[in-house]
Design an enzyme around this catalytic site. Structure first.
Site: not given
Length: 193
Positions: A56, A82, A144, A148
């Site tokens: 994706v 996800n 990371y 998020k």
């Protein structure tokens, strides 16, 4: 519905749970054999599932995942965003190539899937994005954490924008022991969900 990053870990659990509740699920992941196995397992307990082995992070591949769901099940009424990549690195040692890959998967992968799902979703549909409490900042995994934080911001914007079309957009920040978290694989490895 589409569940990305669904070949293992939380994504697999989401796909299996949705199928047990009656959803027809496209199990998306770059790990082809694992995605096929999850889809076969769902069909084994009487659920409806197909695998979509695509990254994706690439816009055209994300669009194809949504098309796979339309072709297999005739509609897209759910998307669990996800995609996940995580690595540990002190700031001064951050590798630009690994940083770019992480942002392309976690942020752009989420964005690409949402763009394409929003084009075909009808009222009553739902998107759920995977966030993390690390979005507030966590030493050694700031790439990371930043990704998020971006997902949280995207979720709020999309929820407001798509409300008038009857499409719900939410985020969850699960706390779970997976190979992507502390205590998973050794920190020098990148982790994919």
């Amino acid at each position: 519905m589409v569940v990305t990053g669904a070949a293992q870990g939380l994504g697999r659990a989401f796909a299996e749970h949705a199928a047990r509740e009656g959803a027809a699920v496209v199990v998306n992941d770059v790990e082809g054999e694992l995605a096929e196995a999850v889809a076969a397992g769902i069909r084994g307990f009487g659920g409806r599932a197909s695998a979509s082995v695509r990254s994706v992070a690439a816009p055209e591949q994300a669009a194809a995942v949504i098309e796979d769901c339309l072709a297999a099940f005739g509609k897209v009424d759910g998307l669990v965003n996800n995609p996940g990549l995580r690595h540990e690195s002190p700031l001064a040692d951050e590798d630009p190539a690994r940083l770019k890959e992480l942002i392309e998967v976690n942020v752009l992968g989420t964005f690409h899937c949402a763009i394409n799902a929003a084009k075909v979703m009808r009222p009553g549909s739902s998107m759920v994005n995977l966030g993390s409490v690390s979005m507030v900042g966590q030493p050694g995994v700031t790439a990371y954490s930043a990704s998020k934080g971006a997902v949280a911001s995207m979720t709020v914007g999309w929820a407001v924008e798509l409300k008038s079309r009857g499409i719900r957009v939410n985020a969850i920040c699960p706390v779970a022991v997976t190979r992507m978290g502390p205590g998973g694989d050794p920190p020098e490895k990148s982790h994919r969900s």
